[in-house]
Design an enzyme around this catalytic site. Sequence first.
Site, PDB file in Angstrom:
ATOM      1  N   TYR A   1       0.831  -1.202   0.000  1.00  0.00           N
ATOM      2  CA  TYR A   1       0.000   0.000   0.000  1.00  0.00           C
ATOM      3  C   TYR A   1       0.864   1.249   0.000  1.00  0.00           C
ATOM      4  CZ  TYR A   1       0.829   0.931   5.013  1.00  0.00           C
ATOM      5  OH  TYR A   1       1.398   1.226   6.215  1.00  0.00           O
TER       6      TYR A   1
ATOM      7  N   LYS B   1       6.452  -2.179   1.822  1.00  0.00           N
ATOM      8  CA  LYS B   1       5.296  -1.579   2.497  1.00  0.00           C
ATOM      9  C   LYS B   1       4.072  -2.489   2.357  1.00  0.00           C
ATOM     10  CE  LYS B   1       3.202   2.988   3.115  1.00  0.00           C
ATOM     11  NZ  LYS B   1       3.303   3.001   4.569  1.00  0.00           N
TER      12      LYS B   1
ATOM     13  N   GLU C   1      11.795   2.035  14.363  1.00  0.00           N
ATOM     14  CA  GLU C   1      10.942   3.131  13.876  1.00  0.00           C
ATOM     15  C   GLU C   1       9.660   3.147  14.684  1.00  0.00           C
ATOM     16  OE1 GLU C   1       9.787   2.285   9.756  1.00  0.00           O
ATOM     17  OE2 GLU C   1       9.823   0.142  10.210  1.00  0.00           O
TER      18      GLU C   1
ATOM     19  N   LEU D   1      10.981   0.935   7.163  1.00  0.00           N
ATOM     20  CA  LEU D   1      10.406   1.434   5.917  1.00  0.00           C
ATOM     21  C   LEU D   1      11.193   2.671   5.481  1.00  0.00           C
ATOM     22  CD1 LEU D   1       7.961   0.908   3.987  1.00  0.00           C
ATOM     23  CD2 LEU D   1       7.001   2.959   5.005  1.00  0.00           C
TER      24      LEU D   1
END
Length: 286
Positions: free
Chosen positions: A32, A150, A182, A206
């Site tokens: 996505y 992702k 993260e 990411l």
Amino acid sequence: MRTVYVNGEYLPENEAKVSIFDRGFLMADGVYEVTSVLDGKLIDFDGHAVRLSRSLDALDMASPVTKDELLAINRELVTLNDITDGMIYLQVTRGAPNDRDFAFPDPDETPSTIVLFTQDKPGLADNPVALKGIKVISIDDIRWGRRDIKTVQLLYPSMGKMMAKAAGADDAWMVEDGFVTEGTSNNAYIVKNGKIITRELSTDILHGITRAAVLRFAKESQMVVEERNFTIQEAQEADEAFITSASTFVMPVVEIDGEKIGKGTPGRVAPRLREIYLEESRKVAI
Ligand code: PMP
């Protein structure tokens, strides 16, 4: 009612349908992107389109649309839904074969599924939360090893947000082998003696589109950027902390695991980066 896009058609949201055999639904076999819209224009469309291609390539999934088609669909949805400020969610899955099977279906027989919808967020860039910052907790990072792709496997990030909420915080930073990877849906940074510190790119995190832009703008503004690991303790002792993502832009973090960062209010660097990011991104929005 929203108009959404599904596999070539623009439909009212309650008429848009995806098969129960869709591999996105059964296997989280999909990727996505979330792109922000400010003043009716797409923020960093190019960056998101390039990362989408990377994610699809990494999973050996064909792209159902060209970049130009994708831009046209994004713009059509902004127009049809009269979006001034908000987000566009895009999802591509490995499609819906006629049964459940772990093996990937033949892409010639099973086209991928593509869905896009808008989320209307008036005043997105003027989020008052940015003035006071957010609180985060730390949690173990137990996600899989390809966080650079992702994918729609967002169960653990969802659980992380719930753990944060239960602890009276806003979000969670994930920690692996003692170092922050993260945030649940954002990249994490600290600032010490004017230096911006953030984990380097790898398969562990990411590759944020906002991260790339913010670090570029920071360097152009003569700020020093250090891409390296940091611990929760170092973050708690930092002058400032913040996160970046396509929908929060640059957001100060003022507390980690109950410890105030600096004075417990946003410092100077994060708000300045937010300002620069918004200003520069708006200039080149399409
Ligand atoms: N890390 C994770 C785990 C995320 O989910 C996101 C946002 N989707 C980000 C970082 C930030 O990426 P971007 O700046 O491209 O929104």
